[in-house]
Design an enzyme around this catalytic site. Structure first.
Site, PDB file in Angstrom:
ATOM      1  N   ASP A 326       3.517   7.331   2.871  1.00  0.00           N
ATOM      2  CA  ASP A 326       3.638   6.312   1.822  1.00  0.00           C
ATOM      3  C   ASP A 326       2.217   5.925   1.445  1.00  0.00           C
ATOM      4  O   ASP A 326       1.250   6.522   1.925  1.00  0.00           O
ATOM      5  CB  ASP A 326       4.465   5.104   2.298  1.00  0.00           C
ATOM      6  N   GLU A 381      11.370   5.483  -8.803  1.00  0.00           N
ATOM      7  CA  GLU A 381      12.058   6.247  -9.841  1.00  0.00           C
ATOM      8  C   GLU A 381      11.239   6.197 -11.132  1.00  0.00           C
ATOM      9  O   GLU A 381      11.569   5.468 -12.072  1.00  0.00           O
ATOM     10  CB  GLU A 381      13.464   5.644 -10.022  1.00  0.00           C
ATOM     11  N   HIS A 429      20.117  15.033  -2.967  1.00  0.00           N
ATOM     12  CA  HIS A 429      20.436  13.646  -3.311  1.00  0.00           C
ATOM     13  C   HIS A 429      21.294  13.005  -2.228  1.00  0.00           C
ATOM     14  O   HIS A 429      22.479  13.305  -2.092  1.00  0.00           O
ATOM     15  CB  HIS A 429      21.156  13.602  -4.670  1.00  0.00           C
ATOM     16  N   ASN A 432      23.215   6.039   0.041  1.00  0.00           N
ATOM     17  CA  ASN A 432      22.798   4.881   0.811  1.00  0.00           C
ATOM     18  C   ASN A 432      24.035   4.192   1.395  1.00  0.00           C
ATOM     19  O   ASN A 432      24.966   3.915   0.642  1.00  0.00           O
ATOM     20  CB  ASN A 432      22.063   3.933  -0.170  1.00  0.00           C
ATOM     21  N   ASN A 479      27.776   9.513  -8.652  1.00  0.00           N
ATOM     22  CA  ASN A 479      27.453   8.327  -9.449  1.00  0.00           C
ATOM     23  C   ASN A 479      28.119   8.385 -10.817  1.00  0.00           C
ATOM     24  O   ASN A 479      28.486   7.353 -11.383  1.00  0.00           O
ATOM     25  CB  ASN A 479      25.941   8.165  -9.589  1.00  0.00           C
TER      26      ASN A 479
HETATM   27  P1  NAI Z   1      11.978   2.142  -2.678  1.00  0.00           P
HETATM   28  O1  NAI Z   1      11.351   1.355  -3.754  1.00  0.00           O
HETATM   29  O2  NAI Z   1      12.730   1.459  -1.609  1.00  0.00           O
HETATM   30  O3  NAI Z   1      10.869   3.031  -1.969  1.00  0.00           O
HETATM   31  C1  NAI Z   1       9.923   3.792  -2.654  1.00  0.00           C
HETATM   32  C2  NAI Z   1       8.708   3.947  -1.761  1.00  0.00           C
HETATM   33  O4  NAI Z   1       7.870   4.952  -2.339  1.00  0.00           O
HETATM   34  C3  NAI Z   1       7.864   2.676  -1.636  1.00  0.00           C
HETATM   35  O5  NAI Z   1       7.676   2.381  -0.259  1.00  0.00           O
HETATM   36  C4  NAI Z   1       6.563   3.054  -2.290  1.00  0.00           C
HETATM   37  O6  NAI Z   1       5.419   2.454  -1.673  1.00  0.00           O
HETATM   38  C5  NAI Z   1       6.513   4.542  -2.139  1.00  0.00           C
HETATM   39  N1  NAI Z   1       5.698   5.238  -3.117  1.00  0.00           N
HETATM   40  C6  NAI Z   1       5.659   5.037  -4.458  1.00  0.00           C
HETATM   41  N2  NAI Z   1       4.774   5.883  -5.006  1.00  0.00           N
HETATM   42  C7  NAI Z   1       4.232   6.621  -4.004  1.00  0.00           C
HETATM   43  C8  NAI Z   1       3.278   7.661  -3.944  1.00  0.00           C
HETATM   44  N3  NAI Z   1       2.693   8.135  -5.042  1.00  0.00           N
HETATM   45  N4  NAI Z   1       2.974   8.182  -2.744  1.00  0.00           N
HETATM   46  C9  NAI Z   1       3.557   7.726  -1.621  1.00  0.00           C
HETATM   47  N5  NAI Z   1       4.485   6.754  -1.624  1.00  0.00           N
HETATM   48  C10 NAI Z   1       4.812   6.202  -2.808  1.00  0.00           C
HETATM   49  O7  NAI Z   1      12.905   3.226  -3.429  1.00  0.00           O
HETATM   50  P2  NAI Z   1      14.250   3.896  -2.943  1.00  0.00           P
HETATM   51  O8  NAI Z   1      15.393   3.022  -3.290  1.00  0.00           O
HETATM   52  O9  NAI Z   1      14.103   4.390  -1.570  1.00  0.00           O
HETATM   53  O10 NAI Z   1      14.358   5.143  -3.943  1.00  0.00           O
HETATM   54  C11 NAI Z   1      13.526   6.262  -3.800  1.00  0.00           C
HETATM   55  C12 NAI Z   1      14.118   7.420  -4.593  1.00  0.00           C
HETATM   56  O11 NAI Z   1      15.422   7.683  -4.105  1.00  0.00           O
HETATM   57  C13 NAI Z   1      14.281   7.166  -6.071  1.00  0.00           C
HETATM   58  O12 NAI Z   1      14.014   8.366  -6.753  1.00  0.00           O
HETATM   59  C14 NAI Z   1      15.742   6.782  -6.218  1.00  0.00           C
HETATM   60  O13 NAI Z   1      16.280   7.136  -7.479  1.00  0.00           O
HETATM   61  C15 NAI Z   1      16.379   7.630  -5.150  1.00  0.00           C
HETATM   62  N6  NAI Z   1      17.635   7.152  -4.626  1.00  0.00           N
HETATM   63  C16 NAI Z   1      17.836   5.812  -4.299  1.00  0.00           C
HETATM   64  C17 NAI Z   1      19.041   5.382  -3.760  1.00  0.00           C
HETATM   65  C18 NAI Z   1      19.230   3.952  -3.361  1.00  0.00           C
HETATM   66  O14 NAI Z   1      20.385   3.574  -3.111  1.00  0.00           O
HETATM   67  N7  NAI Z   1      18.198   3.153  -3.271  1.00  0.00           N
HETATM   68  C19 NAI Z   1      20.144   6.333  -3.541  1.00  0.00           C
HETATM   69  C20 NAI Z   1      19.828   7.713  -3.824  1.00  0.00           C
HETATM   70  C21 NAI Z   1      18.626   8.071  -4.365  1.00  0.00           C
END
Ligand code: NAI
Length: 644
Positions: A326, A381, A429, A432, A479
């Site tokens: 991260d 995203e 994919h 959660n 979805n």
């Molecule tokens: P989140 O916001 O909880 O986590 C994203 C993480 O990525 C953060 O910790 C951030 O610091 C890190 N990050 C951002 N840019 C970065 C970079 N350039 N290098 C390293 N780390 C970086 O997001 P979440 O909810 O985990 O979603 C992540 C992906 O998963 C998205 O593409 C979303 O569409 C997908 N997704 C989310 C679901 C959900 O229920 N939250 C379900 C299925 C897929």
């Protein structure tokens, strides 16, 4: 014999090895049981000093009855004959004069455990694959070959019902501790230990007095408790089998043949037929993992947020070494904490927890990329952020490593534009919460490298999830079908139905969670955004807009359609008093509400099959069941539609 190898050794012990012809795992087909009956006939003529039953398969001991044969039951007579076949044979085994022993290495499930229980001794080989269970209830049926009789006698009725009503399994150590296995030994001494134990003359461990009382005159105490437990999880009109198991044990000594009306009703129930179908659908999904020999040892996950952190932990739990990247270590720390809690819950033994934790490597600089077999992107995203990341990643990756994105809503075609080899990008994919959801959609964009898609499916199987190949379209399958369903649910609220009534209607239909509670759980802002993307430009529901306006975003903000406390929605009934429990059924539900809410979900599923997003109706049913929890006893949305 075709399936059994029989040897008589110098001590006059007979070793019967089951190695079912033409199959990789042992199941108790009609043929296998017929041969076993012949063996018992032979041994009646020349009784041995002891009989040891073991498996010739590397895969395990015996996985259960042959479920394929179960699908061919088209009359009540055939159902009864199938139950009688194993019940009578295992009673005969239990009654032979010479000592008998089941030497169990690997899975010992269903009919396999019932056979073992009919032996005088059960010797468990202590290794990771060894597990004992009676999972019949998950197929909508009961352990009719003596399991309901003998398991309570062996480990006490409460523990036995717990296993039979949930389908959960025990490893060798716990089987020994609970008295199911007489001994648990390491593989290298198993043969010698079997020889000694079968000739030992040692009496069977007797159940403690209290347990004998509970399995006798006090049966009703246990049965009533068990019925209450089951009622919390399964409605009898949807899932009759667990209730039948309790009754057959309590009133008929576990002998289903003594209660033919129960037997007929359960074996021929629509629920059993549909759950067996779901079992085979699950096998079909597993099959997608077999098209490639790809095997991942190291995984690199980028983004330690909600999804990335949990994906990393899950892969570690499944034996892989995972580096987690991260923007800085502070952002990785919460994921490590959650991972530790998961390992502690699942692995229990401190040494194993530590070993797992050692395989999870915080990696702010991304050094793990160069060694990874699978790289999973789970960052914000945002297209620009993902582009920048992919540009930096690709030159550092091993040439044959899988590059995957966890995106929910961005087009893979757009994301991969910055890659030298765009065809290598696949979608993996997850849903959660990662640890709970069995399905993973494997997304192939137009022109994706088939080898990469197959490798991604193999990886998903490797971590014990079910891969569903889908095409790259908005919302993929899961979805996309949830969106119109949640929209319909909120339209009902707009029309004046209470959220409680909407949720209760769908719980009664058989959904694991009501759609309004689901919206609250997902987050109202996310639901609004997803709806705008997936609902084809229709007006968002008024109730949703109003709540988002007030920043009442659901579970995460403490208030959405419901007020949330201690992670639970505080549901109230029409008169404003808190409901005793979810689904207490005291809210007014308009006629036909469930049907009208589920209709758009079913129609969208059919449309996605027609559009080729998922290959056929069976796979769509499997995807919707394992991805959303859609009432499994219905067999899935399209099966439900055709049954109507
Ligand atoms: P989140 O916001 O909880 O986590 C994203 C993480 O990525 C953060 O910790 C951030 O610091 C890190 N990050 C951002 N840019 C970065 C970079 N350039 N290098 C390293 N780390 C970086 O997001 P979440 O909810 O985990 O979603 C992540 C992906 O998963 C998205 O593409 C979303 O569409 C997908 N997704 C989310 C679901 C959900 O229920 N939250 C379900 C299925 C897929």
């Amino acid at each position: 014999m075709k399936h059994w190898q029989i040897e008589r050794d110098e001590n006059a012990l007979v070793w019967a090895t089951l190695d079912r012809a033409g199959e990789s795992t042992n199941a108790l087909s009609a043929e296998v049981l017929a041969e076993f009956r012949e063996l018992l006939d032979q041994l009646d003529q020349a009784p041995p000093k002891g009989l040891i039953i073991r498996s010739g398969k590397a895969a395990g001991f015996i996985a259960g009855a042959d479920i394929q044969e179960f699908t061919q039951l088209d009359s009540a007579e055939k159902g009864r004959a199938l139950i009688a076949r194993g019940w009578d044979l295992f009673n005969r085994l239990a009654a032979v004069a010479y000592p008998t022993l089941a030497l169990v290495r690997g899975h010992c499930l269903g009919g396999g455990l019932e056979l073992s229980l009919a032996c005088r001794y059960l010797l468990a080989v202590d290794e990771p694959g060894t597990k004992f269970g009676l999972p019949e209830v998950m197929l909508g049926i009961f352990p009719g070959w003596g399991g309901m009789l003998r398991l309570p006698q062996r480990i006490g009725p409460a523990a036995a019902l717990d296993l039979m009503l949930t389908g959960k399994t025990l490893d060798a150590k716990r089987a020994k501790r609970m008295g199911l296995a007489d001994e648990a030994v390491p593989p290298r001494v198993m043969t010698a230990a079997a020889r000694l134990l079968v000739q030992s003359g040692q009496p069977r461990r007797k159940l403690p007095l209290l347990q004998r009382l509970l399995n006798g005159p006090l049966k009703s105490v246990v049965a009533n408790g068990a019925r209450k437990q089951v009622a919390k999880k399964a409605r009898p009109e949807h899932y009759p089998a667990p209730y039948a198991i309790i009754d057959l044990w309590a009133k008929h000594q576990g002998n289903a043949l003594a209660a033919p009306e129960v037997l007929d009703r359960i074996i021929n129930s629509a629920t059993a037929r549909n759950l067996v179908r779901v079992f085979f659908l699950q096998e079909r999904l597993k099959g997608f993992g077999k098209a490639s020999d790809f095997k991942a040892l190291r995984v690199h996950v980028i983004g330690a947020g909600t999804m990335g952190g949990d994906i990393a932990a899950w892969c570690v739990l499944r034996g892989m070494t995972v580096s987690l990247q991260d923007q800085n270590l502070e952002r990785i720390a919460p994921a490590l904490q959650r991972a530790h809690a998961l390992f502690t819950r699942r692995l229990r033994e401190p040494l194993r927890v530590r070993e797992a934790f050692d395989r999870l490597i915080p990696d702010a600089s991304g050094d793990g990329v160069a060694h990874a077999d699978v790289v999973i992107e789970a960052i914000f995203e945002n297209v620009a952020a993902k582009h920048a990341l992919f540009r930096a990643l690709e030159p550092r990756m091993k040439p044959d490593a899988v590059l995957a994105t966890n995106t929910s809503s961005l087009r893979l075609e757009e994301l991969r534009g910055v890659l030298q080899r765009p065809e290598r990008l696949v979608g993996i994919h997850f849903f959660n919460p990662v640890a709970m959801m069995p399905l993973v959609e494997v997304v192939a964009a137009e022109g994706a490298d088939p080898a990469m898609v197959q490798a991604a499916c193999a990886f998903v199987r490797q971590i014990d999830k079910l891969p569903l190949p889908v095409k790259s379209t908005p919302g993929f399958l899961v979805n996309a079908v949830l969106a119109p369903y949640m929209l319909a649910a909120m339209r009902a609220v707009d029309a004046g139905v209470t959220p409680e009534a909407v949720d209760e209607a769908m719980l009664a239909f058989g959904m694991p969670m009501g759609p309004i509670e689901l919206v609250d759980t997902v987050g109202l802002d996310i639901a609004l955004a997803a709806g705008q993307q997936l609902a084809g430009g229709v007006e968002p529901p008024q109730c949703l807009l109003a709540l988002v306006e007030k920043q009442q975003l659901g579970k995460k903000s403490g208030q959405g359609f419901y007020r949330w406390a201690d992670g639970k929605p505080q549901k109230v009934d029409a008169s404003g008093t808190a409901l005793a429990k979810v689904g207490a059924g005291r809210t007014a539900i308009p006629d036909g509400l469930a049907e009208s809410l589920v209709k758009p979900l079913i129609e969208r599923t059919a449309k996605l099959v027609a559009d080729g997003v998922v290959a056929d109706a069976e796979l769509a049913d499997a995807g919707v069941i394992f991805g959303t929890g859609f009432a499994p006893f219905t067999g899935g949305p399209l099966k439900y539609l055709s049954d109507r």
